[in-house]
Design a protein around this motif. Structure first.
Motif, PDB file in Angstrom:
ATOM      1  N   GLY A  54      36.655  51.792  41.355  1.00 29.95           N
ATOM      2  CA  GLY A  54      36.800  50.346  41.262  1.00 29.95           C
ATOM      3  C   GLY A  54      36.342  49.619  42.502  1.00 29.95           C
ATOM      4  N   VAL A  55      36.543  50.216  43.676  1.00 32.31           N
ATOM      5  CA  VAL A  55      36.114  49.587  44.929  1.00 32.31           C
ATOM      6  C   VAL A  55      34.598  49.384  44.945  1.00 32.31           C
ATOM      7  N   LEU A  56      33.866  50.251  44.258  1.00 34.37           N
ATOM      8  CA  LEU A  56      32.408  50.110  44.197  1.00 34.37           C
ATOM      9  C   LEU A  56      31.991  48.827  43.482  1.00 34.37           C
ATOM     10  N   THR A  57      32.920  48.251  42.709  1.00 32.85           N
ATOM     11  CA  THR A  57      32.624  46.988  42.038  1.00 32.85           C
ATOM     12  C   THR A  57      32.297  45.889  43.045  1.00 32.85           C
ATOM     13  N   LEU A  58      32.975  45.918  44.190  1.00 30.54           N
ATOM     14  CA  LEU A  58      32.790  44.852  45.183  1.00 30.54           C
ATOM     15  C   LEU A  58      31.355  44.786  45.698  1.00 30.54           C
ATOM     16  N   ALA A  62      28.577  41.841  44.946  1.00 22.70           N
ATOM     17  CA  ALA A  62      28.010  41.119  46.086  1.00 22.70           C
ATOM     18  C   ALA A  62      26.489  41.161  46.062  1.00 22.70           C
ATOM     19  N   LEU A  63      25.938  42.274  45.591  1.00 20.30           N
ATOM     20  CA  LEU A  63      24.475  42.438  45.501  1.00 20.30           C
ATOM     21  C   LEU A  63      23.923  41.945  44.174  1.00 20.30           C
ATOM     22  N   TYR A  94      25.045  43.408  38.307  1.00 15.56           N
ATOM     23  CA  TYR A  94      26.127  43.151  37.369  1.00 15.56           C
ATOM     24  C   TYR A  94      26.351  44.275  36.359  1.00 15.56           C
ATOM     25  N   VAL A  95      25.298  44.950  35.963  1.00 13.92           N
ATOM     26  CA  VAL A  95      25.477  46.068  35.031  1.00 13.92           C
ATOM     27  C   VAL A  95      26.220  47.227  35.695  1.00 13.92           C
ATOM     28  N   PRO A  96      25.798  47.675  36.908  1.00 11.58           N
ATOM     29  CA  PRO A  96      26.606  48.699  37.587  1.00 11.58           C
ATOM     30  C   PRO A  96      28.043  48.250  37.845  1.00 11.58           C
ATOM     31  N   ALA A  97      28.241  46.973  38.144  1.00  9.65           N
ATOM     32  CA  ALA A  97      29.597  46.460  38.351  1.00  9.65           C
ATOM     33  C   ALA A  97      30.415  46.597  37.081  1.00  9.65           C
ATOM     34  N   LEU A 119      31.286  36.582  46.791  1.00 10.66           N
ATOM     35  CA  LEU A 119      30.245  37.080  47.678  1.00 10.66           C
ATOM     36  C   LEU A 119      28.866  37.004  47.027  1.00 10.66           C
ATOM     37  N   ALA A 120      28.826  37.155  45.703  1.00  7.23           N
ATOM     38  CA  ALA A 120      27.541  37.109  44.999  1.00  7.23           C
ATOM     39  C   ALA A 120      26.873  35.748  45.137  1.00  7.23           C
ATOM     40  N   ASP A 121      27.665  34.682  45.106  1.00  8.80           N
ATOM     41  CA  ASP A 121      27.111  33.325  45.211  1.00  8.80           C
ATOM     42  C   ASP A 121      28.209  32.407  45.745  1.00  8.80           C
TER      43      ASP A 121
END
Length: 208
Positions: A39-43, A47-48, A51-54, A102-104
């Motif tokens: 789940g931490v990898l979602t952050l 941010a980058l 959205y699909v990997p998130a 963080l994304a926008d």
């Protein structure tokens, strides 16, 4: 709102998967930690703007969250495991809106802050009542399999995950989703505070 209807339907599937995972090297706490690590990898993904990997990390985090509980019910629920699970759940719920911020920051900053603010309301009312419900030996038949007393509302786990999924599928609409969902969270909070207070007040009065 949908948790009490969804849980009985997915519980048999999770139980079957937990039976396959029921090995000495695999423990409920390890599943909890592994799910949180995913789940931490979602952050960084959010941010980058990946959205699909998130979305994938969100789905796997929730899958592990279901599996750790199913395995714990096979082995026996523990207070330590319940504490770890609920703590990491709330941290995960907070990091996803932060990822969208963080994304926008310019577009999502204010709405994301509103959503995080609303999560404080739902989370604090949930945990405060759960602590006192245990003191008074209150039980909730709809969530008898949980380590904590689950106080329902308009916005529960199912609705929150649906929000995250929609945010990943339609990132341009996150602002509106956050404003609307945050408002529903505050309705849930107000209902929980009022209902929880009245319930505990009746118990206090009956004890006099």
């Amino acid at each position: 709102m949908f948790d009490s209807y969804l849980h009985p339907r997915i519980k048999p599937v999770l139980n079957r998967l937990a039976a396959v995972l029921d090995k000495p090297a695999i423990t409920p706490d390890r599943l909890t930690l592994a799910g949180f690590a995913i789940g931490v990898l979602t952050l960084p993904c959010l941010a980058l703007q990946w959205y699909v990997p998130a979305l994938v990390t969100i789905v796997f985090n929730r899958l592990f969250d279901g599996l750790d509980g199913a395995l714990a019910r096979r082995r026996g629920l523990t207070d330590a495991g319940g504490f770890l699970d609920i703590t990491l759940d709330f941290l995960f719920y907070a990091l996803v809106p932060f990822g969208f911020i963080l994304a926008d920051p310019a577009q999502n900053g204010l709405a994301g802050a509103w959503l995080l603010f609303s999560f404080i309301g739902t989370g604090s009312s949930f945990l405060a009542f759960a602590a006192l419900a245990q003191k008074h030996d209150l039980v909730n038949p709809g969530y008898a399999h949980k380590s904590f007393y689950y106080l329902g509302g308009l916005t529960e786990g199912t609705e929150t995950i649906l929000l995250f999924v929609l945010g990943c599928l339609f990132p341009g609409g996150f602002t509106w989703l956050a404003w609307i969902f945050g408002s529903l969270c505050w309705l849930t909070t107000l209902n929980r505070v009022w209902g929880g207070y009245k319930t505990l007040k009746r118990l206090d009065d009956s004890a006099d």
